[in-house]
Design an enzyme around this catalytic site. Structure first.
Site, short mmCIF file in Angstrom:
data_model
loop_
_atom_site.label_atom_id
_atom_site.label_comp_id
_atom_site.label_asym_id
_atom_site.label_seq_id
_atom_site.Cartn_x
_atom_site.Cartn_y
_atom_site.Cartn_z
N SER A 146 -17.80 73.86 128.86
CA SER A 146 -16.74 74.33 129.74
C SER A 146 -15.61 73.31 129.81
O SER A 146 -15.13 72.86 128.76
CB SER A 146 -17.35 74.62 131.12
OG SER A 146 -16.54 75.47 131.84
N ARG A 213 -16.03 79.73 144.96
CA ARG A 213 -17.26 79.50 144.20
C ARG A 213 -17.96 80.83 143.89
O ARG A 213 -18.47 81.05 142.80
CB ARG A 213 -18.19 78.59 144.99
CG ARG A 213 -19.51 78.27 144.31
CD ARG A 213 -19.31 77.51 143.02
NE ARG A 213 -20.54 76.87 142.56
CZ ARG A 213 -20.64 76.17 141.45
NH1 ARG A 213 -19.58 76.00 140.68
NH2 ARG A 213 -21.77 75.60 141.11
N ASP A 303 -21.09 85.07 126.99
CA ASP A 303 -20.09 84.35 127.81
C ASP A 303 -18.85 85.23 127.99
O ASP A 303 -18.11 85.49 127.05
CB ASP A 303 -19.71 83.03 127.10
CG ASP A 303 -18.91 82.09 127.99
OD1 ASP A 303 -18.25 82.57 128.93
OD2 ASP A 303 -18.95 80.87 127.74
N HIS A 332 -21.92 82.22 130.55
CA HIS A 332 -21.37 80.88 130.41
C HIS A 332 -22.37 79.80 130.85
O HIS A 332 -22.48 78.73 130.24
CB HIS A 332 -20.09 80.81 131.23
CG HIS A 332 -19.33 79.55 131.09
ND1 HIS A 332 -18.87 79.09 129.88
CD2 HIS A 332 -18.96 78.62 132.01
CE1 HIS A 332 -18.23 77.94 130.06
NE2 HIS A 332 -18.28 77.63 131.34
N ASP A 333 -23.11 80.06 131.93
CA ASP A 333 -24.06 79.08 132.47
C ASP A 333 -25.20 78.73 131.51
O ASP A 333 -25.97 77.81 131.80
CB ASP A 333 -24.66 79.58 133.79
CG ASP A 333 -23.97 78.97 135.01
OD1 ASP A 333 -23.07 78.13 134.82
OD2 ASP A 333 -24.33 79.34 136.14
N1 COA Z 1 -30.56 84.13 147.76
C1 COA Z 1 -30.23 82.85 148.04
N2 COA Z 1 -30.40 81.83 147.18
C2 COA Z 1 -30.92 82.11 145.97
C3 COA Z 1 -31.29 83.42 145.61
C4 COA Z 1 -31.08 84.45 146.56
N3 COA Z 1 -31.39 85.71 146.29
N4 COA Z 1 -31.77 83.38 144.36
C5 COA Z 1 -31.72 82.10 143.94
N5 COA Z 1 -31.21 81.33 144.91
C6 COA Z 1 -30.98 79.90 144.89
C7 COA Z 1 -32.18 79.15 144.37
O1 COA Z 1 -33.12 78.95 145.41
C8 COA Z 1 -31.56 77.87 143.89
O2 COA Z 1 -31.37 76.98 144.97
P1 COA Z 1 -31.23 75.40 144.74
O3 COA Z 1 -30.10 75.18 143.74
O4 COA Z 1 -30.89 74.87 146.08
O5 COA Z 1 -32.55 74.93 144.20
C9 COA Z 1 -30.17 78.30 143.40
O6 COA Z 1 -29.95 79.61 143.96
C10 COA Z 1 -30.02 78.31 141.88
O7 COA Z 1 -30.74 79.30 141.37
P2 COA Z 1 -30.36 79.97 139.96
O8 COA Z 1 -28.90 80.08 139.77
O9 COA Z 1 -31.16 81.23 139.94
O10 COA Z 1 -30.95 78.91 138.92
P3 COA Z 1 -30.79 78.94 137.35
O11 COA Z 1 -31.88 78.09 136.81
O12 COA Z 1 -30.69 80.33 136.82
O13 COA Z 1 -29.37 78.23 137.07
C11 COA Z 1 -27.74 76.52 137.41
C12 COA Z 1 -29.22 76.86 137.32
C13 COA Z 1 -27.64 75.02 137.68
C14 COA Z 1 -27.04 76.85 136.09
C15 COA Z 1 -27.07 77.35 138.54
O14 COA Z 1 -27.82 77.23 139.72
C16 COA Z 1 -25.67 76.87 138.89
O15 COA Z 1 -25.47 76.00 139.71
N6 COA Z 1 -24.67 77.49 138.25
C17 COA Z 1 -23.30 77.06 138.39
C18 COA Z 1 -23.07 75.87 137.57
C19 COA Z 1 -21.66 75.74 137.18
O16 COA Z 1 -20.89 75.19 137.94
N7 COA Z 1 -21.37 76.30 136.01
C20 COA Z 1 -20.06 76.41 135.52
C21 COA Z 1 -19.57 75.21 134.89
S1 COA Z 1 -17.85 75.40 134.65
#
Ligand code: COA
Length: 353
Positions: A146, A213, A303, A332-333
């Site tokens: 990214s 966000r 993506d 993308h993630d």
């Molecule tokens: N309600 C509330 N919270 C929930 C949920 C729901 N239904 N389902 C999942 N969550 C929470 C999880 O408990 C977890 O919490 P934690 O981070 O405090 O441990 C969080 O959401 C992340 O879960 P998820 O997105 O499902 O994990 P993942 O393994 O699929 O993805 C990441 C991991 C790091 C990629 C993702 O969490 C993330 O942060 N994405 C954005 C990253 C970013 O900025 N990307 C762009 C770069 S430009």
């Protein structure tokens, strides 16, 4: 050894940092982490560039993992037993490096929304100065996804004699109008929060930042990803007023408010929008036709933010360019999730350098 965030001051009143805009800073504080050992001829350096809301903690101990723990560390493709890995919080960030949340030495007040306009090229020039400060004159590779990928690409353009290989993931040669549009609605949600106060806030415009966000999170995923993760499940059995996907987006919004700054979000999304390797330079084909830099551009088949055509095009401009693809429902993630696919791709590229 657990990773520790270090800080250093680079540039000086005699040798100030000059933004692309012409604004000068007498010094820049950089927060960074290093892992692994620098070898005798200092040829084993890998620079990690983080994305929009990331920080210098790309890798850490088991109880304090970094954001790219899946590909960095002993036995991983970015093997800390082999490479000296450097990751810094970029210029304009809010995790220790000079940016909107730090003090403007001229006024004694926090910069906030008055922080000078930052570009990806500005960010890369600060990273280059940091490495020079650390006594490094050449690096094996620079990698990022990214906005991190945009930095990796700019490294290949700006410092072709300093870097042997670049691995830009999920980005193109320019920030497309589609991606600018996503950033703009996120910015507008912050700017329209009454708590924004023209950037003069003392308490975060939390609702605006959270909404920014939530909007961005949709662009980081895909329809199949949300289908797979949530379907039409409701968050609490029997309560049809809150779908799991809504709860997820709200949670992600609130979580960012707790760890990030609104003025930084506005400023850094503008830096992303500045990304265009052709800006003031001419066509990429001319710019890169004799580049010695090896490039592995990685795309993600789902993506929606930076479609794979952009990474294919990017790879094609480098005489030593190659394209590879992650197959994932997660959009993308995927560069933060699909480590089983990413590790072998990165490993095999690094062995060619
Ligand atoms: N309600 C509330 N919270 C929930 C949920 C729901 N239904 N389902 C999942 N969550 C929470 C999880 O408990 C977890 O919490 P934690 O981070 O405090 O441990 C969080 O959401 C992340 O879960 P998820 O997105 O499902 O994990 P993942 O393994 O699929 O993805 C990441 C991991 C790091 C990629 C993702 O969490 C993330 O942060 N994405 C954005 C990253 C970013 O900025 N990307 C762009 C770069 S430009």
């Amino acid at each position: 050894m657990p990773a520790v965030t270090l800080t250093c001051k680079i540039f000086s009143p005699e040798n100030p940092f000059v933004f692309e805009s012409g604004v000068r800073l007498p010094s820049v504080t950089v927060a960074y982490e290093t892992n692994g050992k620098l070898n005798a001829d200092k040829s084993n350096v890998i620079l990690i560039c983080h994305a929009l809301t990331g920080n210098a903690h790309a890798w850490g101990a088991e109880d304090d993992p970094g954001w790219w723990q899946g590909i960095i560390g002993p036995g991983k493709s970015i093997d800390t037993d082999r490479y000296f890995v450097v990751c810094s919080n970029f210029l304009g960030g809010c995790y220790g490096t000079t940016g909107p949340t730090t003090i403007n030495p001229e006024t004694g007040r926090i910069w906030g929304a008055r922080f000078p306009r930052v570009s990806v090229r500005d960010i890369v020039r600060v990273e280059h100065e940091l490495l020079t400060h650390l006594g490094i004159q050449r690096i094996a590779a620079v990698i990022g996804g990214s906005l991190g990928g945009m930095q990796a690409l700019e490294w290949g353009v700006m410092y072709p004699d300093f870097v042997r290989g670049i691995i830009p993931i999920g980005c193109g040669i320019r920030h497309a109008p589609w991606a600018i549009a996503w950033n703009e609605i996120a910015r507008q949600s912050i700017l329209n929060d009454p708590e924004w106060l023209n950037g003069e806030y003392t308490a975060q415009p939390a609702r605006g930042l959270a909404l920014a966000r939530m909007i961005a999170m949709i662009s980081y995923r895909s329809a199949p990803s949300f289908e797979l993760k949530f379907g039409r499940t409701v968050q609490q059995p029997g309560d049809s007023d809150l779908f799991a996907v809504e709860s997820y987006l709200r949670y992600q919004g609130e979580k960012l408010v707790g760890r990030f700054d609104a003025a930084t979000y506005v400023s850094i999304t503008r830096a992303m929008d500045s990304h265009d390797i052709e800006r003031d330079r001419g066509p990429a084909a001319t710019l890169l036709h004799d580049s010695p830099v090896r490039c592995l551009a990685i795309g993600i088949d789902t993506d929606v933010l930076y479609p794979i055509a952009e990474q294919k095009q990017l790879a094609g401009f480098f005489p030593h360019g190659r394209y590879a693809e992650l197959h994932s429902p997660h959009g993308h993630d995927a560069f933060l999730i699909e480590f089983e696919q990413l590790n072998p791709l990165v490993h095999s590229f690094l062995t060619t350098l």
